[in-house]
Scaffold this motif. Structure first.
Motif, short mmCIF file in Angstrom:
data_model
loop_
_atom_site.label_atom_id
_atom_site.label_comp_id
_atom_site.label_asym_id
_atom_site.label_seq_id
_atom_site.Cartn_x
_atom_site.Cartn_y
_atom_site.Cartn_z
N ARG A 80 36.71 -3.23 6.77
CA ARG A 80 36.50 -2.19 6.62
C ARG A 80 37.61 -1.23 7.54
NH1 ARG A 80 32.81 2.80 8.48
NH2 ARG A 80 31.99 0.74 10.20
N GLY A 81 37.96 -0.28 6.66
CA GLY A 81 39.11 0.65 7.33
C GLY A 81 40.10 -0.08 6.77
N GLY A 82 40.49 -0.90 6.67
CA GLY A 82 41.92 -1.43 6.38
C GLY A 82 42.61 -1.51 5.35
N ARG A 83 43.88 -2.19 5.58
CA ARG A 83 44.75 -1.41 3.99
C ARG A 83 45.68 -2.44 3.71
NH1 ARG A 83 45.87 -0.22 10.08
NH2 ARG A 83 47.79 -2.01 9.94
N VAL A 84 45.41 -1.50 2.42
CA VAL A 84 46.04 -2.81 1.34
C VAL A 84 47.47 -2.17 0.15
CG1 VAL A 84 46.09 -3.53 -1.09
CG2 VAL A 84 44.33 -3.59 0.47
N VAL A 85 48.90 -2.62 0.50
CA VAL A 85 50.25 -2.45 -0.24
C VAL A 85 50.02 -3.26 -1.19
CG1 VAL A 85 52.32 -2.12 0.52
CG2 VAL A 85 50.93 -2.09 2.33
N PRO A 110 57.70 1.55 -9.98
CA PRO A 110 58.45 1.35 -10.26
C PRO A 110 58.87 -0.03 -10.42
CG PRO A 110 58.78 3.46 -10.40
CD PRO A 110 57.74 2.72 -9.32
N GLN A 111 59.70 -0.96 -11.10
CA GLN A 111 60.33 -2.06 -10.99
C GLN A 111 60.70 -2.35 -9.17
OE1 GLN A 111 62.02 -3.42 -14.08
NE2 GLN A 111 63.41 -5.28 -12.67
N GLY A 112 60.28 -3.12 -8.03
CA GLY A 112 60.97 -3.56 -7.02
C GLY A 112 60.46 -2.59 -6.35
N VAL A 113 59.12 -1.64 -6.73
CA VAL A 113 58.75 -0.49 -5.29
C VAL A 113 57.47 -1.50 -4.88
CG1 VAL A 113 57.40 1.56 -5.21
CG2 VAL A 113 59.55 1.30 -7.00
N LYS A 114 57.19 -0.58 -3.78
CA LYS A 114 56.03 -1.32 -2.91
C LYS A 114 55.90 0.74 -2.36
CE LYS A 114 56.06 -4.27 0.71
NZ LYS A 114 56.73 -4.82 2.37
N SER A 115 54.67 0.47 -2.40
CA SER A 115 53.50 1.42 -2.56
C SER A 115 53.09 1.83 -1.33
CB SER A 115 52.14 1.02 -2.97
OG SER A 115 51.18 0.44 -2.57
N PRO A 116 53.12 2.92 -0.69
CA PRO A 116 52.17 3.41 0.82
C PRO A 116 50.95 2.42 0.95
CG PRO A 116 52.04 5.06 -0.46
CD PRO A 116 52.81 4.34 -1.72
N ALA A 117 50.63 2.49 1.79
CA ALA A 117 49.16 1.44 2.17
C ALA A 117 48.36 2.28 2.19
CB ALA A 117 49.31 1.10 3.95
N PHE A 118 47.26 1.67 1.09
CA PHE A 118 45.98 2.30 0.57
C PHE A 118 45.01 2.23 1.58
CE2 PHE A 118 48.20 2.89 -2.83
CZ PHE A 118 48.38 4.34 -3.20
N VAL A 119 43.68 2.91 2.14
CA VAL A 119 43.19 2.42 3.20
C VAL A 119 41.80 2.57 2.84
CG1 VAL A 119 41.46 3.73 4.89
CG2 VAL A 119 44.12 3.86 5.37
N PHE A 120 41.04 1.32 2.71
CA PHE A 120 40.16 1.35 2.33
C PHE A 120 39.19 1.17 3.01
CE2 PHE A 120 40.19 -0.24 -2.10
CZ PHE A 120 41.64 -0.31 -2.11
N ASP A 121 38.01 2.40 2.91
CA ASP A 121 37.62 3.13 4.46
C ASP A 121 35.56 2.52 4.14
OD1 ASP A 121 37.18 5.08 2.78
OD2 ASP A 121 38.06 6.49 4.38
N LYS A 122 35.57 2.15 3.48
CA LYS A 122 34.16 1.73 2.62
C LYS A 122 34.24 0.68 2.69
CE LYS A 122 32.98 6.29 0.72
NZ LYS A 122 33.39 7.77 -0.36
N ALA A 123 32.91 -0.32 2.70
CA ALA A 123 32.37 -1.79 2.55
C ALA A 123 32.23 -1.78 0.97
CB ALA A 123 31.48 -2.65 3.38
N GLY A 124 32.50 -2.77 1.17
CA GLY A 124 32.10 -3.16 -0.83
C GLY A 124 33.10 -3.90 -1.26
N ILE A 125 32.95 -3.89 -2.91
CA ILE A 125 34.32 -4.75 -4.09
C ILE A 125 35.14 -3.61 -4.85
CG2 ILE A 125 34.81 -6.33 -5.23
CD1 ILE A 125 32.21 -7.48 -4.29
#
Ligand SMILES: [Cu+2]
Length: 216
Positions: A80-85, A110-125
């Motif tokens: 919880r609080g982790g990030r996904v790119v 777009p093709q070849g692009v990396k997103s900013p990090a999204f923070v997942f601050d709630k537990a669950g799926i």
């Protein structure tokens, strides 16, 4: 659905305890046909403990790749609080979204692009999809507990240095029948090692989920 739920093979619990103090927890998950289950997440929930929100035991930032119109990996575990790119390494544009209660977002990549990090601050799926390619699916498992791991192809996982005590083992897999999570199983952690053996009924994967098998 009710009948299907009642047909759940059920969970088998088997504890084998050794004689020392630092405990390695291992789990072995099989399906109704006795085959190893990959991508099953097992979480140990400790009674009366409050693990830190950002557990150092789980990697805080993960990357979900897109290749050949497939999210890789299928299941990503973060604390919880982790990030996904999101990294679009495909030959086409993607439009990644989640409408799940624990996290809503959308982003065009777009093709070849990396997103900013999204923070997942709630537990669950959180279930992720792509607005352009309906068959693309992935899951982010956001864990409250630092004692969380996912099975490999052999259906096994391992969590090192679990403090002795009483826990409840929660098991999750994307192909579990919806709305029917198996009951948590009590697990006593003591000694050198504890092995948790679970057998779970899984639904057939959606046909396009098979494409994931090439990547594990
Ligand atoms: Cu897409």
């Amino acid at each position: 659905m009710g009948k299907r739920i009642s047909c759940l093979a059920g969970l088998m619990l088997c504890l084998v305890c050794g004689p020392a103090s630092a405990t390695t927890f291992t789990a072995q998950v099989t399906d109704q046909d006795g085959k190893p289950v990959v991508n099953a997440v097992v979480t140990l929930v400790a009674e009366g403990r409050n693990p830190p929100a950002l557990s150092p035991r789980l990697e805080a930032e993960k990357v979900i790749d897109q290749r050949e119109e497939t999210f890789i990996p299928l299941v990503t575990v973060v604390p919880r609080g982790g990030r996904v790119v999101f990294a679009n390494n495909d030959t086409t544009k993607h439009h990644v979204y989640s409408f799940s209660p624990i996290k809503q977002f959308e982003i065009t990549l777009p093709q070849g692009v990396k997103s900013p990090a999204f923070v997942f601050d709630k537990a669950g799926i959180a279930t992720l999809g792509c607005n352009i390619h309906d068959h693309m699916i992935a899951y982010v498992y956001v864990s409250e507990s630092p004692w969380t791991a996912m099975t490999g192809r052999d259906g096994k996982l391992s969590i090192a240095d679990v403090p002795p005590g009483t826990y409840e083992a929660e098991l999750w897999h994307p192909q579990m029948p919806p709305g029917a999570p198996p009951p948590n199983e009590p697990v006593t952690v003591s000694g050198n090692s504890v092995t948790y053996v679970a057998k779970v009924k899984l639904l057939s994967p959606p046909p396009l989920m098979h494409s994931h098998s090439a990547h594990y």
